[in-house]
Design a protein around this motif. Structure first.
Motif, PDB file in Angstrom:
ATOM      1  N   LYS A  24       3.181  -5.417   6.583  1.00 41.19           N
ATOM      2  CA  LYS A  24       4.722  -4.853   6.605  1.00 41.19           C
ATOM      3  C   LYS A  24       5.397  -5.822   6.481  1.00 41.19           C
ATOM      4  O   LYS A  24       5.669  -6.824   6.966  1.00 41.19           O
ATOM      5  CB  LYS A  24       4.536  -4.111   7.828  1.00 41.19           C
ATOM      6  CG  LYS A  24       5.924  -3.231   7.916  1.00 41.19           C
ATOM      7  CD  LYS A  24       5.569  -1.934   7.274  1.00 41.19           C
ATOM      8  CE  LYS A  24       6.914  -0.984   7.323  1.00 41.19           C
ATOM      9  NZ  LYS A  24       7.224  -0.397   8.642  1.00 41.19           N
ATOM     10  N   PRO A  25       6.414  -5.880   5.341  1.00 36.16           N
ATOM     11  CA  PRO A  25       7.343  -6.800   5.235  1.00 36.16           C
ATOM     12  C   PRO A  25       8.301  -6.988   6.440  1.00 36.16           C
ATOM     13  O   PRO A  25       8.898  -5.850   7.077  1.00 36.16           O
ATOM     14  CB  PRO A  25       8.237  -6.295   3.986  1.00 36.16           C
ATOM     15  CG  PRO A  25       7.339  -5.399   3.406  1.00 36.16           C
ATOM     16  CD  PRO A  25       6.602  -4.725   4.531  1.00 36.16           C
ATOM     17  N   GLN A  37       0.767  -1.130  -0.054  1.00 37.01           N
ATOM     18  CA  GLN A  37      -0.138   0.148   0.157  1.00 37.01           C
ATOM     19  C   GLN A  37       0.852   1.304   0.041  1.00 37.01           C
ATOM     20  O   GLN A  37       0.656   2.198  -0.695  1.00 37.01           O
ATOM     21  CB  GLN A  37      -0.902  -0.040   1.241  1.00 37.01           C
ATOM     22  CG  GLN A  37      -1.807   1.191   1.068  1.00 37.01           C
ATOM     23  CD  GLN A  37      -2.647   1.116   2.588  1.00 37.01           C
ATOM     24  OE1 GLN A  37      -2.144   1.043   3.437  1.00 37.01           O
ATOM     25  NE2 GLN A  37      -4.089   1.348   2.262  1.00 37.01           N
ATOM     26  N   GLN A  38       1.830   1.322   0.737  1.00 40.26           N
ATOM     27  CA  GLN A  38       2.946   2.425   0.715  1.00 40.26           C
ATOM     28  C   GLN A  38       3.541   2.450  -0.581  1.00 40.26           C
ATOM     29  O   GLN A  38       3.998   3.502  -1.030  1.00 40.26           O
ATOM     30  CB  GLN A  38       3.849   2.188   1.917  1.00 40.26           C
ATOM     31  CG  GLN A  38       3.340   2.431   3.426  1.00 40.26           C
ATOM     32  CD  GLN A  38       4.046   1.658   4.498  1.00 40.26           C
ATOM     33  OE1 GLN A  38       5.169   1.087   4.187  1.00 40.26           O
ATOM     34  NE2 GLN A  38       3.751   2.194   5.628  1.00 40.26           N
ATOM     35  N   ARG A  98      -1.516   6.019   8.402  1.00 40.15           N
ATOM     36  CA  ARG A  98      -1.917   4.766   9.026  1.00 40.15           C
ATOM     37  C   ARG A  98      -2.621   4.086   7.964  1.00 40.15           C
ATOM     38  O   ARG A  98      -3.388   4.511   7.188  1.00 40.15           O
ATOM     39  CB  ARG A  98      -3.247   5.127  10.010  1.00 40.15           C
ATOM     40  CG  ARG A  98      -2.746   5.830  11.461  1.00 40.15           C
ATOM     41  CD  ARG A  98      -3.764   6.304  12.319  1.00 40.15           C
ATOM     42  NE  ARG A  98      -4.346   4.942  12.622  1.00 40.15           N
ATOM     43  CZ  ARG A  98      -5.868   5.068  13.180  1.00 40.15           C
ATOM     44  NH1 ARG A  98      -6.494   6.168  13.531  1.00 40.15           N
ATOM     45  NH2 ARG A  98      -6.418   3.848  13.639  1.00 40.15           N
ATOM     46  N   GLU A  99      -2.349   2.813   8.142  1.00 43.44           N
ATOM     47  CA  GLU A  99      -2.853   1.684   7.092  1.00 43.44           C
ATOM     48  C   GLU A  99      -4.128   1.519   6.801  1.00 43.44           C
ATOM     49  O   GLU A  99      -4.829   1.171   6.116  1.00 43.44           O
ATOM     50  CB  GLU A  99      -2.064   0.139   7.469  1.00 43.44           C
ATOM     51  CG  GLU A  99      -0.680   0.210   7.391  1.00 43.44           C
ATOM     52  CD  GLU A  99      -0.138   0.433   6.103  1.00 43.44           C
ATOM     53  OE1 GLU A  99      -0.919   0.557   5.228  1.00 43.44           O
ATOM     54  OE2 GLU A  99       1.173   0.422   5.894  1.00 43.44           O
ATOM     55  N   THR A 100      -4.884   1.893   7.975  1.00 39.38           N
ATOM     56  CA  THR A 100      -6.529   1.864   7.524  1.00 39.38           C
ATOM     57  C   THR A 100      -6.860   3.146   6.863  1.00 39.38           C
ATOM     58  O   THR A 100      -8.145   2.898   6.405  1.00 39.38           O
ATOM     59  CB  THR A 100      -7.089   1.883   8.952  1.00 39.38           C
ATOM     60  OG1 THR A 100      -6.668   3.216   9.654  1.00 39.38           O
ATOM     61  CG2 THR A 100      -6.955   0.686   9.813  1.00 39.38           C
ATOM     62  N   TYR A 158       6.591  11.966   3.278  1.00 38.64           N
ATOM     63  CA  TYR A 158       6.467  11.019   4.407  1.00 38.64           C
ATOM     64  C   TYR A 158       5.104  10.752   5.134  1.00 38.64           C
ATOM     65  O   TYR A 158       4.898   9.640   5.310  1.00 38.64           O
ATOM     66  CB  TYR A 158       7.566  11.577   5.316  1.00 38.64           C
ATOM     67  CG  TYR A 158       7.815  10.489   6.507  1.00 38.64           C
ATOM     68  CD1 TYR A 158       8.618   9.254   6.558  1.00 38.64           C
ATOM     69  CD2 TYR A 158       6.960  10.317   7.555  1.00 38.64           C
ATOM     70  CE1 TYR A 158       8.635   8.506   7.529  1.00 38.64           C
ATOM     71  CE2 TYR A 158       7.166   9.664   8.820  1.00 38.64           C
ATOM     72  CZ  TYR A 158       7.929   8.608   8.709  1.00 38.64           C
ATOM     73  OH  TYR A 158       8.099   7.623   9.690  1.00 38.64           O
ATOM     74  N   ASP A 159       4.519  11.749   5.202  1.00 38.66           N
ATOM     75  CA  ASP A 159       3.081  11.897   5.788  1.00 38.66           C
ATOM     76  C   ASP A 159       2.349  11.080   5.027  1.00 38.66           C
ATOM     77  O   ASP A 159       1.420  10.442   5.660  1.00 38.66           O
ATOM     78  CB  ASP A 159       2.748  13.296   6.562  1.00 38.66           C
ATOM     79  CG  ASP A 159       3.705  13.971   7.429  1.00 38.66           C
ATOM     80  OD1 ASP A 159       4.384  13.115   8.444  1.00 38.66           O
ATOM     81  OD2 ASP A 159       3.775  14.918   7.466  1.00 38.66           O
TER      82      ASP A 159
END
Length: 265
Positions: free
Chosen positions: A212-213, A161-162, A257-259, A251-252
């Protein structure tokens, strides 16, 4: 008579080739080589023979043992270049400090990485490594390598997602995706770090998409070494150093947050 004449011509031609080889050296190195007495020339030739006959891995070990301290001293003397790379690392929220021990680790890694590239570019390894030692301008190559490698380490540890958020904000999304994100995600898949299941099912997709890996420090380095060539890593660092907008970074937004964000259009 004709045979003797041909032999003399062949000797002259070989001498001409040797002169051309020496012309490719920096001036001070050429003068040093030409000024060596016969006994010391034999020493140089013996060293050349051993180095050329050695495996790429042994060449990497030798070059590290023989050159690292001198390279570190030269890099540490160039405060402007160091501070510039340190500034870029801070922009990407990367905490690595360019200490002598970090530089030594990266110089050794650079040689090892180059040695591993031999299977892809067998004629480039020793040439690039020796150029790094001889030419002071090429020593900025190490700093480009460090910057590129640290940024790739950061991307390797992002969730998918990132990754999506990162490539969405790039100017050339397709090129960036194919050059970096696709390769990293393939490495995640192949090594069982992230294993997509039922990709077409939304909530199943969400599970692996936000995962997250989890990669140990040693494994992370190994994965990058086999996924990207030395040249690709250096090119990334060089491109960012030349133009910070080469890799747009928020960055922000990327690490929100992943949700959040997965439902965004």
């Amino acid at each position: 008579m004709i045979t003797q004449l041909k032999d003399k011509i062949a000797v002259l031609q070989e001498g001409s080739k040797a002169d051309k080889m020496l012309e490719r050296l920096p001036v001070e190195v050429k003068k040093w080589a030409e000024g060596l007495p016969w006994k010391e020339r034999r020493y140089v030739l013996s060293l050349c023979h051993l180095l050329c006959a050695a495996s790429p891995e042994m060449q990497a070990q030798f070059l590290d043992d023989y050159t690292a301290d001198g390279l570190i001293a030269k890099i540490l003397q160039d405060q402007d270049a160091q501070e510039r790379v340190q500034f870029y690392l801070r922009l990407f929220r990367i905490d690595t400090k360019l200490t002598g021990s970090v530089l030594r680790k990266y110089i050794r890694q650079f040689y090892i990485h180059s040695a591993q590239d031999v299977s892809r570019q067998p004629d480039k390894y020793l040439e690039s490594a020796l150029r790094l030692v001889v030419n002071s301008e090429e020593q900025s190559h190490v700093l480009n390598y460090i910057l590129g490698f640290e940024i790739i380490k950061m991307m390797f540890q992002m969730s998918w997602q990132q990754h999506e958020r990162l490539y969405r904000i790039q100017i050339n999304q397709e090129e960036f995706y194919n050059k970096y994100i696709k390769r990293i995600q393939n490495a995640h898949r192949l090594n069982g770090i992230i294993v997509p299941k039922d990709e077409r099912v939304f909530f199943a997709k969400r599970d692996y998409f936000v995962q997250k890996p989890e990669i140990g420090a040693k494994k992370l380095i190994e994965l990058i070494l086999v996924t990207f060539t030395t040249e690709a890593v250096c090119e990334l660092g060089f491109s960012i150093g030349r133009n910070i907008k080469h890799l747009i970074f928020d960055y922000d937004y990327i690490f929100q947050r992943e949700t959040e964000g997965i439902f965004a259009s």
